[in-house]
Each structure stands twice: as C-alpha cells, then as structure tokens.
Design a protein around this motif. Sequence first.
Motif, mmCIF file in Angstrom:
data_model
loop_
_atom_site.group_PDB
_atom_site.id
_atom_site.type_symbol
_atom_site.label_atom_id
_atom_site.label_comp_id
_atom_site.label_asym_id
_atom_site.label_seq_id
_atom_site.Cartn_x
_atom_site.Cartn_y
_atom_site.Cartn_z
ATOM 1 N N ILE A 174 -45.471 40.822 14.970
ATOM 2 C CA ILE A 174 -44.554 41.746 15.628
ATOM 3 C C ILE A 174 -43.106 41.346 15.374
ATOM 4 C CG2 ILE A 174 -43.846 42.663 17.872
ATOM 5 C CD1 ILE A 174 -46.788 42.139 18.754
ATOM 6 N N ASP A 175 -42.828 40.031 15.467
ATOM 7 C CA ASP A 175 -41.450 39.554 15.320
ATOM 8 C C ASP A 175 -41.462 38.125 14.781
ATOM 9 O OD1 ASP A 175 -38.697 39.511 15.466
ATOM 10 O OD2 ASP A 175 -38.591 39.422 17.651
ATOM 11 N N ILE A 176 -40.483 37.768 13.975
ATOM 12 C CA ILE A 176 -40.310 36.408 13.475
ATOM 13 C C ILE A 176 -39.258 35.717 14.335
ATOM 14 C CG2 ILE A 176 -39.591 34.960 11.542
ATOM 15 C CD1 ILE A 176 -40.482 37.180 9.671
ATOM 16 N N LEU A 177 -39.613 34.539 14.879
ATOM 17 C CA LEU A 177 -38.700 33.799 15.746
ATOM 18 C C LEU A 177 -38.025 32.641 15.033
ATOM 19 C CD1 LEU A 177 -40.932 33.681 18.925
ATOM 20 C CD2 LEU A 177 -39.239 35.388 18.285
ATOM 21 N N GLY A 178 -38.629 32.149 13.961
ATOM 22 C CA GLY A 178 -38.042 31.034 13.239
ATOM 23 C C GLY A 178 -38.976 30.503 12.171
ATOM 24 N N THR A 179 -38.604 29.377 11.571
ATOM 25 C CA THR A 179 -39.365 28.740 10.504
ATOM 26 C C THR A 179 -39.470 27.252 10.793
ATOM 27 O OG1 THR A 179 -38.409 30.346 8.993
ATOM 28 C CG2 THR A 179 -39.542 28.503 8.004
ATOM 29 N N TYR A 180 -40.653 26.666 10.508
ATOM 30 C CA TYR A 180 -40.909 25.256 10.782
ATOM 31 C C TYR A 180 -41.453 24.575 9.533
ATOM 32 C CZ TYR A 180 -43.106 21.116 12.793
ATOM 33 O OH TYR A 180 -43.477 19.830 13.066
ATOM 34 N N ASP A 181 -40.904 23.405 9.203
ATOM 35 C CA ASP A 181 -41.374 22.594 8.075
ATOM 36 C C ASP A 181 -42.094 21.373 8.634
ATOM 37 O OD1 ASP A 181 -41.833 21.162 5.793
ATOM 38 O OD2 ASP A 181 -39.737 21.076 5.153
ATOM 39 N N VAL A 221 -36.922 33.648 21.506
ATOM 40 C CA VAL A 221 -38.065 32.929 22.077
ATOM 41 C C VAL A 221 -38.116 33.167 23.584
ATOM 42 C CG1 VAL A 221 -39.046 30.656 22.516
ATOM 43 C CG2 VAL A 221 -38.079 31.160 20.280
ATOM 44 N N LYS A 222 -36.988 32.983 24.246
ATOM 45 C CA LYS A 222 -36.929 33.172 25.699
ATOM 46 C C LYS A 222 -37.206 34.620 26.082
ATOM 47 C CE LYS A 222 -33.868 29.278 26.200
ATOM 48 N NZ LYS A 222 -32.506 28.808 26.387
ATOM 49 N N GLU A 223 -36.723 35.551 25.270
ATOM 50 C CA GLU A 223 -36.947 36.973 25.534
ATOM 51 C C GLU A 223 -38.434 37.314 25.489
ATOM 52 O OE1 GLU A 223 -36.137 41.144 23.165
ATOM 53 O OE2 GLU A 223 -34.678 39.521 22.948
ATOM 54 N N TRP A 224 -39.143 36.820 24.463
ATOM 55 C CA TRP A 224 -40.564 37.121 24.334
ATOM 56 C C TRP A 224 -41.392 36.438 25.422
ATOM 57 C CZ3 TRP A 224 -42.834 40.985 22.166
ATOM 58 C CH2 TRP A 224 -42.215 41.645 21.116
ATOM 59 N N ILE A 225 -40.997 35.253 25.836
ATOM 60 C CA ILE A 225 -41.707 34.577 26.926
ATOM 61 C C ILE A 225 -41.529 35.359 28.222
ATOM 62 C CG2 ILE A 225 -41.737 32.482 28.343
ATOM 63 C CD1 ILE A 225 -41.340 30.915 25.742
ATOM 64 N N GLN A 226 -40.337 35.889 28.455
ATOM 65 C CA GLN A 226 -40.103 36.713 29.636
ATOM 66 C C GLN A 226 -40.916 38.005 29.594
ATOM 67 O OE1 GLN A 226 -35.888 37.316 29.795
ATOM 68 N NE2 GLN A 226 -35.500 35.354 30.829
ATOM 69 N N LYS A 227 -41.161 38.516 28.390
ATOM 70 C CA LYS A 227 -41.960 39.728 28.243
ATOM 71 C C LYS A 227 -43.454 39.463 28.414
ATOM 72 C CE LYS A 227 -38.870 42.273 25.171
ATOM 73 N NZ LYS A 227 -38.725 42.862 23.821
ATOM 74 N N GLY A 228 -43.861 38.193 28.478
ATOM 75 C CA GLY A 228 -45.267 37.876 28.722
ATOM 76 C C GLY A 228 -45.992 37.228 27.569
ATOM 77 N N ALA A 229 -45.314 36.954 26.463
ATOM 78 C CA ALA A 229 -45.968 36.281 25.338
ATOM 79 C C ALA A 229 -46.210 34.813 25.711
ATOM 80 C CB ALA A 229 -45.111 36.364 24.093
#
Length: 79
Positions: free
Chosen positions: A34-41, A55-63
């Motif tokens: 649905i959405d890309i929040l970042g990249t991790y190596d 990240v905070k927005e999606w957690i507030q939405k219930g993810a």
Amino acid sequence: MALKIRLAKFGRAHHPIYRIVVMNSSSPREGKYIDILGTYDPKRKQLLDIKPEKVKEWIQKGAEATDRAKSIFKNANIL
C-alpha cells in the motif's frame, strides 16, 4: 483487512535490501504493498531512508508492525 508494517525483500543475490512497507497481512512478502515507509540494509544494519511521520501515521490508522520492523524502529528511535 488487517494491515501490517513489514519488510519486503528486493536487491540482488547475496546483498539483500528490504523496503519497509504497509501491506495486507495475507499478502506474500514480495506482493502488492500500500505504501513504502523506508529502506533497510541488513548488512550495514542501518536505515537508508525512513519517513518517521508516515510510520506514526500508519500506526495511528491501525497498522501493526511485525517484530522485526519494531526492532528496526526502536534502533532508529522512531517508536
């Protein structure tokens, strides 16, 4: 529909890179996101780019973040 914040693998052989994405919990790892929040190596153990406000927005939405995503966020002082 349960949303998860989890890692989606991309990159090349022997050098994986993971995108931190929001996905439906029933989707496969490289499935539709649905959405890309970042990249991790994982080899360097660092975030290449991250959007903490998203990240905070999606957690507030219930993810709900997976255990691995939570540990990455804690190391980056996002959560």
